[in-house]
Design a protein around this motif. Structure first.
Motif, mmCIF file in Angstrom:
data_model
loop_
_atom_site.group_PDB
_atom_site.id
_atom_site.type_symbol
_atom_site.label_atom_id
_atom_site.label_comp_id
_atom_site.label_asym_id
_atom_site.label_seq_id
_atom_site.Cartn_x
_atom_site.Cartn_y
_atom_site.Cartn_z
ATOM 1 N N SER A 47 -0.238 0.475 128.709
ATOM 2 C CA SER A 47 -0.954 1.755 128.691
ATOM 3 C C SER A 47 -1.894 1.837 127.508
ATOM 4 O O SER A 47 -3.044 2.284 127.639
ATOM 5 N N ARG A 48 -1.419 1.402 126.352
ATOM 6 C CA ARG A 48 -2.256 1.445 125.147
ATOM 7 C C ARG A 48 -3.495 0.583 125.308
ATOM 8 O O ARG A 48 -4.554 0.905 124.774
ATOM 9 N N TRP A 49 -3.363 -0.495 126.036
ATOM 10 C CA TRP A 49 -4.504 -1.386 126.273
ATOM 11 C C TRP A 49 -5.400 -0.869 127.404
ATOM 12 O O TRP A 49 -6.413 -1.482 127.703
ATOM 13 N N ARG A 268 -0.096 -4.604 119.400
ATOM 14 C CA ARG A 268 -0.708 -3.268 119.375
ATOM 15 C C ARG A 268 -2.183 -3.318 118.993
ATOM 16 O O ARG A 268 -2.912 -2.353 119.192
#
Length: 307
Positions: A47-49, A268
């Motif tokens: 999701s962060r990517w 991250r």
């Protein structure tokens, strides 16, 4: 009538044995840096990517990591479960990830923590440690808690193929102590029994044995003799709270054989390849500084880790 002569037998050709995993790992750690990068595609990281939580997102994530770091990282450690959860399509991504990583010159340590007996353990060994297998890796994490002898099929397969295994010994999770710190009949801890068995497998190996042990970097103390003449995989650096500066106090004289593992604290920084590489280089510099500092006069090298 001229008699026919039998042609002489072809000369026997000897095939050189494969180079042992321990020697290949020692060279990779010395040249690329003593660091293992976990490929752990958590849902939160996808999701962060900005990637979908499906096999297409999984593939973009894993291959981006390999393409950014493959020529610079000593060891990749894909966590099999994060691929298996997508079924056959996820396993296909894992196969591609392993192949691409090895093509880039990195070693692959499959984090699958397999452990069983007899023919089942033999099948696990064939899955991950047999040359030509779709998931063939340079090493495999294994669980010895059905008895160290249950690992024999994997140990023998690894020796024959020039691959390695990392045996769970002192894991960093709080629950681990219930088993690993328990006392065996001879007074040793269960962890020490496993570490001593690893040391016996590595006896006489140089420059480094091919049977490693897993010792969590987040442990306050080892409470065991870690001199196994093999690599010590140290997960827990980064998001789990350990830092390279913590390693000398825990590992002492065996620090040069420690392979710290970091995943989320590197991952991250993606999907930017430059940011991923910058993070890895910073970690390698910190680990090397910790090792060099421990070896300096007055440092911790020369003290024995453990008891």
């Amino acid at each position: 009538m001229t008699g026919s002569s039998t042609p002489p037998p072809a000369p026997k050709t000897s095939v050189a044995p494969p180079e042992p995993f321990g020697a290949r790992l020692r060279r990779a750690m010395d040249t690329r840096g003593p660091l293992c990068v976990g490929i752990d595609p958590h849902a939160g990281l996808l999701s962060r990517w900005g990637l979908p939580f499906d096999p297409s997102g999984l593939e973009r994530f894993a291959l981006t990591v390999v393409e950014a770091l493959g020529e610079h990282t000593a060891v990749f450690k894909p966590q099999s479960a994060f691929f298996e959860r997508f079924g056959s399509r996820g396993v296909a991504v894992l196969e591609k990830t392993v192949a691409r990583a090895r093509e880039a010159g990195a070693l692959v340590l499959m984090d699958a923590k397999r452990g069983d007996i007899g023919s089942t353990m033999d099948a696990y060994a064939a899955t991950y440690l047999a040359p030509g297998a779709p998931l063939f890796s340079d090493a495999l994490t294994v669980s010895p808690f059905l008895g160290f002898g249950s690992l024999r099929p994997a140990l023998d397969a690894a020796r024959a193929a020039g691959t390695g295994v990392f045996v769970l010994a002192l894991t960093s999770n709080p629950e681990g102590g219930q088993v690993q710190r328990a006392t065996a009949a001879d007074g040793r801890s269960v962890a020490q029994v496993m570490l001593d068995a690893v040391a016996a497998e590595n006896e006489g190996a140089a420059p480094l044995g091919s049977v490693g042990a897993v010792v969590g970097a987040t442990l306050a103390e080892a409470g065991a003799d870690l001199a196994v003449n093999g690599p010590l995989l140290a997960p827990g650096v980064g998001a789990q709270g350990a830092t390279p500066a913590d390693l000398p106090a825990l590992f002492g004289a065996v620090l040069p054989n420690v392979l710290p593992s970091v995943s989320r604290d590197v991952l991250r920084h993606g999907p930017d390849p430059a940011a991923l590489l910058k993070s890895v280089r910073e970690y390698v510099a910190e680990v090397r500084a910790a090792v060099d500092g421990a070896a300096a006069p007055g440092g911790i090298a020369g003290r024995s880790a453990g008891r």
